[in-house]
Design a protein around this motif. Structure first.
Motif, PDB file in Angstrom:
ATOM      1  N   ALA A  81      -1.879  -0.292  -4.563  1.00 28.10           N
ATOM      2  CA  ALA A  81      -1.895   0.584  -3.395  1.00 28.10           C
ATOM      3  C   ALA A  81      -2.647   1.878  -3.684  1.00 28.10           C
ATOM      4  CB  ALA A  81      -0.467   0.890  -2.953  1.00 28.10           C
ATOM      5  N   LEU A  82      -2.395   2.480  -4.828  1.00 23.50           N
ATOM      6  CA  LEU A  82      -3.048   3.759  -5.145  1.00 23.50           C
ATOM      7  C   LEU A  82      -4.539   3.565  -5.381  1.00 23.50           C
ATOM      8  CD1 LEU A  82      -0.365   5.354  -7.499  1.00 23.50           C
ATOM      9  CD2 LEU A  82      -0.864   5.921  -5.113  1.00 23.50           C
ATOM     10  N   LEU A  89      -2.678   2.941   7.462  1.00 21.82           N
ATOM     11  CA  LEU A  89      -1.617   2.577   6.530  1.00 21.82           C
ATOM     12  C   LEU A  89      -0.856   3.788   5.987  1.00 21.82           C
ATOM     13  CD1 LEU A  89      -3.192  -0.386   4.522  1.00 21.82           C
ATOM     14  CD2 LEU A  89      -1.584  -0.464   6.430  1.00 21.82           C
ATOM     15  N   ILE A  90      -1.272   5.009   6.342  1.00 27.19           N
ATOM     16  CA  ILE A  90      -0.517   6.190   5.922  1.00 27.19           C
ATOM     17  C   ILE A  90       0.077   6.930   7.117  1.00 27.19           C
ATOM     18  CG2 ILE A  90      -1.770   6.569   3.759  1.00 27.19           C
ATOM     19  CD1 ILE A  90      -3.341   8.785   5.315  1.00 27.19           C
ATOM     20  N   LEU A 142       1.991   7.523  -1.759  1.00 30.64           N
ATOM     21  CA  LEU A 142       0.833   8.381  -1.977  1.00 30.64           C
ATOM     22  C   LEU A 142       1.251   9.845  -2.074  1.00 30.64           C
ATOM     23  CD1 LEU A 142      -2.234   8.513  -2.240  1.00 30.64           C
ATOM     24  CD2 LEU A 142      -2.384   8.689   0.245  1.00 30.64           C
ATOM     25  N   ARG A 143       2.185  10.260  -1.239  1.00 24.21           N
ATOM     26  CA  ARG A 143       2.671  11.640  -1.276  1.00 24.21           C
ATOM     27  C   ARG A 143       3.266  11.994  -2.634  1.00 24.21           C
ATOM     28  NH1 ARG A 143       7.778  13.393  -1.034  1.00 24.21           N
ATOM     29  NH2 ARG A 143       8.143  15.568  -0.438  1.00 24.21           N
ATOM     30  N   SER A 144       4.047  11.090  -3.190  1.00 28.65           N
ATOM     31  CA  SER A 144       4.744  11.382  -4.445  1.00 28.65           C
ATOM     32  C   SER A 144       3.788  11.611  -5.603  1.00 28.65           C
ATOM     33  CB  SER A 144       5.708  10.238  -4.784  1.00 28.65           C
ATOM     34  OG  SER A 144       5.000   9.027  -5.026  1.00 28.65           O
ATOM     35  N   THR A 145       2.581  11.046  -5.538  1.00 32.99           N
ATOM     36  CA  THR A 145       1.627  11.225  -6.632  1.00 32.99           C
ATOM     37  C   THR A 145       0.951  12.591  -6.604  1.00 32.99           C
ATOM     38  OG1 THR A 145      -0.228  10.271  -5.373  1.00 32.99           O
ATOM     39  CG2 THR A 145       1.167   8.750  -6.632  1.00 32.99           C
ATOM     40  N   ALA A 203       9.175   4.403  -4.256  1.00 36.28           N
ATOM     41  CA  ALA A 203       8.821   5.053  -2.994  1.00 36.28           C
ATOM     42  C   ALA A 203       9.586   4.400  -1.852  1.00 36.28           C
ATOM     43  CB  ALA A 203       7.318   4.953  -2.745  1.00 36.28           C
ATOM     44  N   LYS A 204       9.549   5.054  -0.710  1.00 33.85           N
ATOM     45  CA  LYS A 204      10.212   4.534   0.482  1.00 33.85           C
ATOM     46  C   LYS A 204       9.260   3.713   1.338  1.00 33.85           C
ATOM     47  CE  LYS A 204      13.513   8.345   0.532  1.00 33.85           C
ATOM     48  NZ  LYS A 204      14.596   7.477   0.016  1.00 33.85           N
TER      49      LYS A 204
END
Length: 444
Positions: free
Chosen positions: A210-211, A179-180, A240-243, A233-234
């Protein structure tokens, strides 16, 4: 003779003209074609789901391909992903059974997604070769499966008794990684649309679910995740990256009135120059600092999930036109620090890396490969000041020599004993020489 040559030239020109006419027709057909493998929309900031460049695939292999589940069109219908494809329909049936109570049926899901079709197609870097009906069905089926999966692991919906997707622990770990993957995403606004259509009043946000799901692998404190309950998010990878992005360092810090920075040496060479490495507490492993000869880095756990996350995030930053290069910069830093397995061993001993991935040599290969064939501007990266300061410290005169001496002769107890013995021997030799000369100058 001249007449024959003229006829020959005319015949030749006619032949060439006929060939050019055919080729011209073919060229005119190509003029009306649009790029399919890399669409024109791929250069827009709205495009966020990309096929990974072949150069990265050649280095890192199948790290970008899903192993058990396809999400979106890029890997749809592949034979090795059919097992979970069957369970998608089971999850959708369960969702419909719950929402039918309030009158929401399958047709409502399709109608909700249909207005988003064109925008969703533009999120993909390549032309999506599916009809409108097929594309909308795919978005609804994949989106509902992802949302139901997040709800089940979030405790909002119970798993069926003996559900193999939860009973078999190996499947969960592959869900986390698949999923990533950059090629295995659907637009986040599609997920939000379906989530809003099916949520209950007491439901947490989609980002929270999700997180919390990905936290099965990242193991971060709850108070860190709470701040991102409403983050935009996109797609799930971008969420996940943005966190992890360090907010205090989002803007690149350029050195003033200094020559352009350069990449730094390995930790083995830096240690010889007196530069140390210490761990410190931070919410993200991207927060790295350099003060008074010490590089401060948070601990990062390297395992199968983190390696997939780093590889796909770097690929996303390489492809997305409006994306910052935080992860690319961090990977470049670690790639610089690590040349051999000994460098990894030192990073592990310093608690910078927790190695659950394999041998030290495998971790070294992972980061060395991760740093290959990637593009980033060291002048514009958020660690520009750090790279510059470390290099300036490394090339400073006298303290480098002192540090090298300490590293060579006083790094271990045995080297210290050897150096001390050599020093005592030198003193005895000097004393013997002195008394020899003294006895010659002043005999008894």
């Amino acid at each position: 003779m001249n007449i024959d040559s003229t006829r020959s030239a005319e015949q030749h020109s006619v032949t060439i003209w006929e060939i050019n006419r055919d080729r011209l027709t073919a060229m005119q057909h190509k003029l009306s074609d649009t790029p399919k493998l890399l669409s024109v929309a791929a250069g827009k900031s709205t495009c966020s789901i990309f096929k990974v460049p072949q150069t990265l695939i050649d280095v890192n292999g199948k790290s970008y391909e899903p192993h058990i589940i396809s999400v979106g069109p890029f890997h749809h219908g592949q034979p090795h992903l059919k097992m979970i494809e069957e369970h998608k329909w089971r999850f959708l049936r369960q969702l419909l059974n719950r929402t039918s109570v309030k009158g929401t049926v399958l047709e409502d899901y399709l109608k909700a997604v249909q207005p988003l079709e064109i925008t969703a197609r533009e999120c993909y870097s390549g032309t999506v070769p599916y009809s409108t009906d097929e594309f909308i069905e795919m978005m609804v089926l994949d989106g509902c499966f992802v949302i139901e999966l997040l709800r089940k692991f979030g405790g909002l919906v119970e798993f069926e008794d003996y559900d193999p997707l939860i009973r078999m622990s190996w499947i969960v770990s592959f869900f986390l990684r698949d999923l990533i993957r950059l090629e295995n995403q659907i637009p986040y606004f599609i997920l939000e649309c379906l989530f809003e259509l099916t949520k209950t009043e007491a439901s947490p946000t989609l980002a929270t679910l999700a997180l919390n799901f990905f936290n099965l692998a990242t193991q971060r404190p709850d108070h860190v995740l709470e701040k991102y309950a409403h983050v935009e998010a996109k797609h799930l990878l971008d969420l996940l990256r943005s966190t992890f992005l360090p907010h205090e360092l989002e803007k690149p810090i350029k050195p003033d009135n200094r020559p352009p920075p350069h990449v730094i040496h390995s930790i083995s060479k830096l240690r010889r120059a007196g530069i140390k490495l210490k761990t410190w507490e931070a919410e993200s492993f991207l927060v790295v600092d350099f003060k008074r000869g010490v590089i401060h880095m948070p601990t990062i756990s390297i395992d199968d999930f983190m390696s997939a996350f780093l590889l796909n995030t770097v690929a996303f930053e390489q492809c997305h036109s409006g994306c910052s290069k935080h992860f690319t910069t961090y990977v470049t830093l670690v790639d610089c620090l690590i040349n051999t397995s000994k460098d990894v061993s030192y990073l592990c001993d310093s608690n910078i890396i927790e190695n659950y991935f394999g041998t030290d040599a495998e971790v070294a290969t992972l980061f060395n490969n991760m740093g290959k064939d990637i593009s980033f501007d060291i002048d514009d990266c958020y660690m520009a000041r750090l790279f510059d300061d470390v290099n300036r410290h490394y090339h400073t005169g006298w303290h480098v020599q002192v540090a090298s001496l300490k590293y060579t002769y006083f790094n271990t107890p045995w080297s210290f004993v050897s150096a001390l013995a050599a020093f005592v021997l030198l003193l005895l030799t000097v004393a013997q020489t002195f008394y020899t000369i003294l006895s010659y100058v002043r005999p008894p």
